[in-house]
Design a protein around this motif. Structure first.
Motif, mmCIF file in Angstrom:
data_model
loop_
_atom_site.group_PDB
_atom_site.id
_atom_site.type_symbol
_atom_site.label_atom_id
_atom_site.label_comp_id
_atom_site.label_asym_id
_atom_site.label_seq_id
_atom_site.Cartn_x
_atom_site.Cartn_y
_atom_site.Cartn_z
ATOM 1 N N GLY A 167 -23.325 9.224 -13.030
ATOM 2 C CA GLY A 167 -22.789 7.849 -12.846
ATOM 3 C C GLY A 167 -23.961 6.747 -12.522
ATOM 4 O O GLY A 167 -24.018 5.617 -12.256
ATOM 5 N N GLN A 168 -25.264 7.402 -12.441
ATOM 6 C CA GLN A 168 -26.439 6.631 -12.185
ATOM 7 C C GLN A 168 -26.751 5.732 -13.251
ATOM 8 O O GLN A 168 -26.515 5.946 -14.384
ATOM 9 C CB GLN A 168 -27.678 7.724 -11.850
ATOM 10 C CG GLN A 168 -28.980 6.936 -11.680
ATOM 11 C CD GLN A 168 -29.906 8.164 -11.700
ATOM 12 O OE1 GLN A 168 -29.878 9.162 -12.042
ATOM 13 N NE2 GLN A 168 -31.284 7.681 -11.277
ATOM 14 N N LEU A 169 -27.201 4.531 -12.706
ATOM 15 C CA LEU A 169 -27.553 3.512 -13.744
ATOM 16 C C LEU A 169 -29.031 3.838 -14.120
ATOM 17 O O LEU A 169 -29.911 3.963 -13.186
ATOM 18 C CB LEU A 169 -27.550 2.122 -13.206
ATOM 19 C CG LEU A 169 -25.954 1.483 -13.013
ATOM 20 C CD1 LEU A 169 -26.251 0.066 -12.358
ATOM 21 C CD2 LEU A 169 -25.526 1.729 -14.300
ATOM 22 N N ARG A 184 -25.638 3.804 -18.313
ATOM 23 C CA ARG A 184 -25.013 4.810 -16.988
ATOM 24 C C ARG A 184 -25.032 6.205 -17.792
ATOM 25 O O ARG A 184 -24.787 6.533 -18.861
ATOM 26 C CB ARG A 184 -23.753 4.288 -17.028
ATOM 27 C CG ARG A 184 -22.963 5.261 -15.882
ATOM 28 C CD ARG A 184 -21.652 4.791 -15.640
ATOM 29 N NE ARG A 184 -21.608 3.458 -15.062
ATOM 30 C CZ ARG A 184 -20.950 2.387 -15.651
ATOM 31 N NH1 ARG A 184 -20.434 2.682 -16.648
ATOM 32 N NH2 ARG A 184 -21.067 1.267 -15.319
ATOM 33 N N ASP A 185 -25.702 7.223 -16.861
ATOM 34 C CA ASP A 185 -25.685 8.433 -16.951
ATOM 35 C C ASP A 185 -24.076 9.003 -16.755
ATOM 36 O O ASP A 185 -23.524 8.980 -15.480
ATOM 37 C CB ASP A 185 -26.489 9.290 -16.059
ATOM 38 C CG ASP A 185 -26.330 10.788 -16.153
ATOM 39 O OD1 ASP A 185 -25.551 11.247 -16.476
ATOM 40 O OD2 ASP A 185 -27.644 11.220 -15.895
ATOM 41 N N VAL A 186 -23.373 9.210 -17.805
ATOM 42 C CA VAL A 186 -22.083 9.567 -17.576
ATOM 43 C C VAL A 186 -21.688 10.889 -16.765
ATOM 44 O O VAL A 186 -20.718 11.040 -16.154
ATOM 45 C CB VAL A 186 -21.253 9.615 -18.820
ATOM 46 C CG1 VAL A 186 -21.363 8.354 -19.619
ATOM 47 C CG2 VAL A 186 -21.793 10.858 -19.958
ATOM 48 N N LEU A 213 -24.790 -0.109 -21.597
ATOM 49 C CA LEU A 213 -24.036 -1.142 -21.173
ATOM 50 C C LEU A 213 -24.424 -2.535 -21.657
ATOM 51 O O LEU A 213 -23.624 -3.302 -21.992
ATOM 52 C CB LEU A 213 -24.167 -1.234 -19.656
ATOM 53 C CG LEU A 213 -23.867 0.006 -18.689
ATOM 54 C CD1 LEU A 213 -23.935 0.121 -17.321
ATOM 55 C CD2 LEU A 213 -22.397 0.544 -18.969
ATOM 56 N N GLN A 242 -21.561 -0.208 -24.958
ATOM 57 C CA GLN A 242 -20.506 0.822 -24.819
ATOM 58 C C GLN A 242 -21.111 2.007 -25.741
ATOM 59 O O GLN A 242 -19.937 2.857 -25.882
ATOM 60 C CB GLN A 242 -19.211 0.416 -24.851
ATOM 61 C CG GLN A 242 -18.857 -0.533 -23.740
ATOM 62 C CD GLN A 242 -19.127 -0.014 -22.359
ATOM 63 O OE1 GLN A 242 -18.840 1.049 -22.037
ATOM 64 N NE2 GLN A 242 -19.462 -1.079 -21.767
ATOM 65 N N ARG A 252 -29.863 -1.277 -20.013
ATOM 66 C CA ARG A 252 -29.323 -0.696 -19.057
ATOM 67 C C ARG A 252 -28.247 0.218 -19.543
ATOM 68 O O ARG A 252 -27.335 -0.216 -20.234
ATOM 69 C CB ARG A 252 -28.572 -1.707 -18.173
ATOM 70 C CG ARG A 252 -29.244 -2.569 -17.220
ATOM 71 C CD ARG A 252 -28.576 -3.431 -16.369
ATOM 72 N NE ARG A 252 -27.268 -3.768 -16.594
ATOM 73 C CZ ARG A 252 -26.016 -3.219 -15.971
ATOM 74 N NH1 ARG A 252 -26.301 -2.645 -15.060
ATOM 75 N NH2 ARG A 252 -24.815 -3.768 -16.528
ATOM 76 N N TYR A 305 -25.431 9.267 -22.149
ATOM 77 C CA TYR A 305 -25.857 7.958 -21.577
ATOM 78 C C TYR A 305 -25.008 7.004 -22.328
ATOM 79 O O TYR A 305 -24.880 6.763 -23.558
ATOM 80 C CB TYR A 305 -27.283 7.613 -21.722
ATOM 81 C CG TYR A 305 -28.171 8.627 -21.248
ATOM 82 C CD1 TYR A 305 -28.344 8.513 -19.588
ATOM 83 C CD2 TYR A 305 -28.776 9.652 -21.794
ATOM 84 C CE1 TYR A 305 -29.107 9.570 -19.103
ATOM 85 C CE2 TYR A 305 -29.465 10.556 -21.489
ATOM 86 C CZ TYR A 305 -29.772 10.597 -19.901
ATOM 87 O OH TYR A 305 -30.410 11.692 -19.113
ATOM 88 N N GLU A 306 -24.405 5.982 -21.590
ATOM 89 C CA GLU A 306 -23.548 4.966 -22.112
ATOM 90 C C GLU A 306 -24.331 3.768 -21.832
ATOM 91 O O GLU A 306 -24.862 3.366 -20.784
ATOM 92 C CB GLU A 306 -22.336 5.091 -21.330
ATOM 93 C CG GLU A 306 -21.201 3.720 -21.676
ATOM 94 C CD GLU A 306 -20.187 3.601 -20.961
ATOM 95 O OE1 GLU A 306 -19.184 3.006 -21.129
ATOM 96 O OE2 GLU A 306 -20.128 4.256 -19.510
#
Length: 123
Positions: free
Chosen positions: A34-36, A29-31, A14, A4, A27, A11-12
Motif C-alpha cells: 500500500g506504500q506510495l 502504489r505498491d499493491v 496512479l 491505473q 506516483r 506497482y499500480e
C-alpha cells in the motif's frame, strides 16, 4: 502510460508526478504494502535511444549503491515489456530544488546547507 496501469504485477501507476527531458516520474502504489512510491522510466519514444536507456539504468545502479540519509535509495528495478527500464524510489512530497531555484536564489545560509548536503552525498 494510462492511469491505473500495473507494473510488474506489484506497482499500480496512479498519475504523473514529474517529467524531464527524456524521463517521466509517476506516483504509484505498491499493491503488496500500500506504500506510495515514485516510478521513474523513459518516455515511450526514447526506447530506441540506447544512450537514454543506458543513462537511466546507470542512474539506478549508482543510486542503489549510495547509502546516505540525504540520498534517495532505489527500492526496486525492472523492465517494461517494450524494453524500457524503470526503477522505484520513495515518493517525496514538496518542491524539487530546480523548481525552488526558479522562484529565486536561496538565502546564503540555506544555500550553504543545501550544497554541503549535496557534496556529502557525492563524497
Amino acid at each position: 502510460m494510462p492511469a491505473q496501469a500495473v507494473v510488474d504485477t506489484r506497482y499500480e501507476i496512479l498519475d504523473e508526478a514529474g517529467r524531464g527531458a527524456c524521463a517521466v516520474v509517476y506516483r504509484a502504489r505498491d499493491v503488496t504494502t500500500g506504500q506510495l512510491v515514485a516510478l521513474k522510466t523513459l518516455e515511450p519514444g526514447r526506447i530506441h535511444a540506447p544512450a537514454a536507456v543506458g543513462r537511466l539504468v546507470h542512474e539506478a545502479e549508482v543510486m542503489a549503491r549510495v547509502e546516505h540519509p540525504h540520498a534517495m535509495p532505489v527500492l526496486d528495478f525492472g523492465w517494461f515489456r517494450d524494453g524500457r527500464p524503470w526503477f522505484i524510489t520513495e515518493l517525496l512530497d514538496g518542491q524539487g530544488l530546480d523548481a525552488r531555484l526558479a522562484d529565486g536564489p536561496l538565502a546564503p545560509l540555506l544555500a550553504v546547507r543545501v550544497l554541503r548536503q549535496i557534496c556529502d552525498v557525492l563524497a
